[in-house]
Design a protein around this motif. Structure first.
Motif: not given
Ligand SMILES: Cc1cc2nc3c(=O)[nH]c(=O)nc-3n(C[C@H](O)[C@H](O)[C@H](O)COP(=O)(O)OP(=O)(O)OC[C@H]3O[C@@H](n4cnc5c(N)ncnc54)[C@H](O)[C@@H]3O)c2cc1C
Ligand code: FES
Ligand code: FES
Lengths: 156, 277
Positions: A12-16, A27-28, A34-36
């Motif tokens: 997958l691809e996203g922006e950060a 998480r966001e 699930g990761t805390k």
């Protein structure tokens, strides 16, 4: 900036940006909650995920640093509705109480059993050195991993 | 804050001419400082993908470790296990698995904590650092690199390229002990490493280094010079203990008192000598 990852087998691809931790991205942006986040500074291991098979604290890795890597989270180890043997063993031994630390412990245990399918108790304890639990007293967690190791060997 | 994934050392050198840029290696120190508001770089220069800064090799009788090599990679190296056992022991007790999978040797040294676990073995093994900066490359001994808590001989625009460790001749007896509140995830209250060579009953070689008992990790040169070439007797052990306690300048903090740290260092120096033959 663009970030490309394989998460739980899915590319997958996203922006950060430079402030986005891998933990935040999972998480966001990906809604993989699930990761805390416990301490946010490397002490508790609640945020443990695997990067290219190695357990890391996702609170101490920027999403951009992980660009191009393979990330495995707690959401990625069950087989559909069938829990992974490590998850199942945590349920059975009482290794889960409030559950906040559990995803981190399971990911640390997952990495251990990949490298060392038949660990000694000492090896189990040292594989968990980076994870804190306030509820169980640890014994049931060690029991769970011992149980899972036995079952996973039986399967092989 | 900006993020830059640096491709090679030429790009790094140019990017470091910006005084508001900081090197990001594993990030296990720097990211904690940024979130805590203790560091505020404008640009993060990620050196984790520069091929020439990572890896371990043997060359001209030395082990060369790239600054961005992770602690886990160093622990897995058989040549390091065989030739630099104190380094392996010290790194095995650094942080946790999760920390060691990210943390790097260059980051541990550049961070310059008085408790930096890799510094004790590297001081014992007479390591040198290959630095690169605006005026070209230079090599400095690690003994002298640390100037104070968080302070090093790195000048603006410099980076650590390689940690170079001469392979010691066989016959040194290794010793390392870190005293902390628990085994994992603990910053040392005090730590001592030693390399000792005994021939017959004589101390023919001796090196001591200690952490968390002075503003920087230190070699205990005064102790070494006083007992080298002596017979290993109880009097010499006591003298070494006394001198070690005198050579350190610990502080009281949340982890322990200065007096306690002084006693721990004395005891560990004595223990190293008793275990040596
Ligand atoms: C929970 C926790 C437990 C820890 N336990 C221990 C412990 O037991 N013992 C211990 O010694 N440390 C410990 N640490 C500290 C840290 O993990 C180590 O110091 C680690 O080796 C730092 O390496 P890094 O690559 O993560 O450094 P980074 O955070 O990336 O960098 C640290 C500093 O060094 C600079 N830097 C990095 N690489 C270079 C280079 N090549 N040239 C010049 N400057 C550079 C950076 O700009 C930064 O200022 C712990 C940290 C955490 C969060
Ligand atoms: S939240 Fe990452 S280690 Fe505690
Ligand atoms: S089950 Fe509650 S912290 Fe571990």
């Amino acid at each position: 900036m663009k970030v490309r990852l394989t998460v739980n087998g899915r590319p997958l691809e996203g922006e950060a940006d430079a402030e986005t931790r891998l933990l935040d991205f999972l998480r966001e942006d990906l809604q993989l909650t699930g990761t805390k986040e416990g301490c946010g500074e490397g002490e508790c291991g609640a945020c443990t995920v695997l990067i290219d098979g190695q357990p890391v604290n996702s609170c101490l890795v920027l999403a951009l640093q992980a660009d191009g890597s393979d990330v495995l989270t707690i959401e990625g180890i069950a087989d559909g509705d069938t829990l992974h043997p490590i998850q199942q063993a945590f349920v059975e031994t009482g290794g889960v109480q409030c559950g906040f630390c559990t995803p981190g412990f399971i990911m640390a245990a997952y990495a251990l059993l990949k490298a060392t399918p038949n660990p000694t108790d000492e090896e189990i304890r040292s594989a968990l050195e980076g994870n804190l639990c306030r509820c169980t007293g640890y014994e049931r967690i060690v029991d769970a991993i011992r149980l899972a190791a036995g079952r996973m060997q039986g399967d092989a | 804050m900006r993020y830059q994934q640096v491709v090679d050392e030429a790009e790094l050198l140019t990017a470091l001419s910006d005084p508001a840029a900081a090197i990001l290696s594993g990030g296990t120190d720097l990211l904690v400082k940024i979130r805590g508001g203790v560091a505020a770089p404008e640009t993060l220069l990620d050196i984790g993908r520069i091929p020439t800064l990572s890896g371990i090799r043997e060359s001209n009788g030395s082990i060369e470790i790239g600054a961005a090599t992770t602690e886990t990679e160093i622990l897995a190296s058989s040549i390091v296990q065989e030739t630099l056992p104190v380094l392996t022991t010290a790194l095995a007790g650094l942080g946790s698995i999760q920390i060691r999978n990210r943390g790097t040797l260059g980051g541990n040294l550049a961070n310059a904590s008085p408790a930096a676990d890799s510094a004790i073995p590297l001081l014992l093994y007479d390591a040198e650092l290959d630095l690169v900066g605006p005026n070209g490359p230079r090599t400095v001994p690690l003994d002298g690199f640390f100037l104070g808590p968080g302070k090093t001989a790195l000048e603006p625009g410099d980076y650590i390229r390689t940690i170079r460790v001469p392979i010691p001749e066989p016959g040194w007896c290794p010793f390392y002990h870190k005293v902390g509140k628990r085994r994992a995830l603990t910053i040392a209250i005090a730590s001592v490493g030693a390399l000792i060579r005994i021939e017959g009953d004589r101390i023919v070689g001796v090196r001591f280094a200690a952490g968390s008992v002075a503003p920087t990790p230190i070699r205990l040169h005064a102790v070494e010079e006083r007992i080298r070439s002596n017979a290993l007797t109880e009097e010499v052990v006591d003298e070494a203990r006394r001198l070690a306690m005198e050579s350190v300048s610990p502080i009281d903090d949340v982890r322990a008192t200065a007096d306690y740290r002084r006693c721990v260092v004395g005891d560990l120096v004595a223990r190293a000598l008793r275990l040596a033959p």
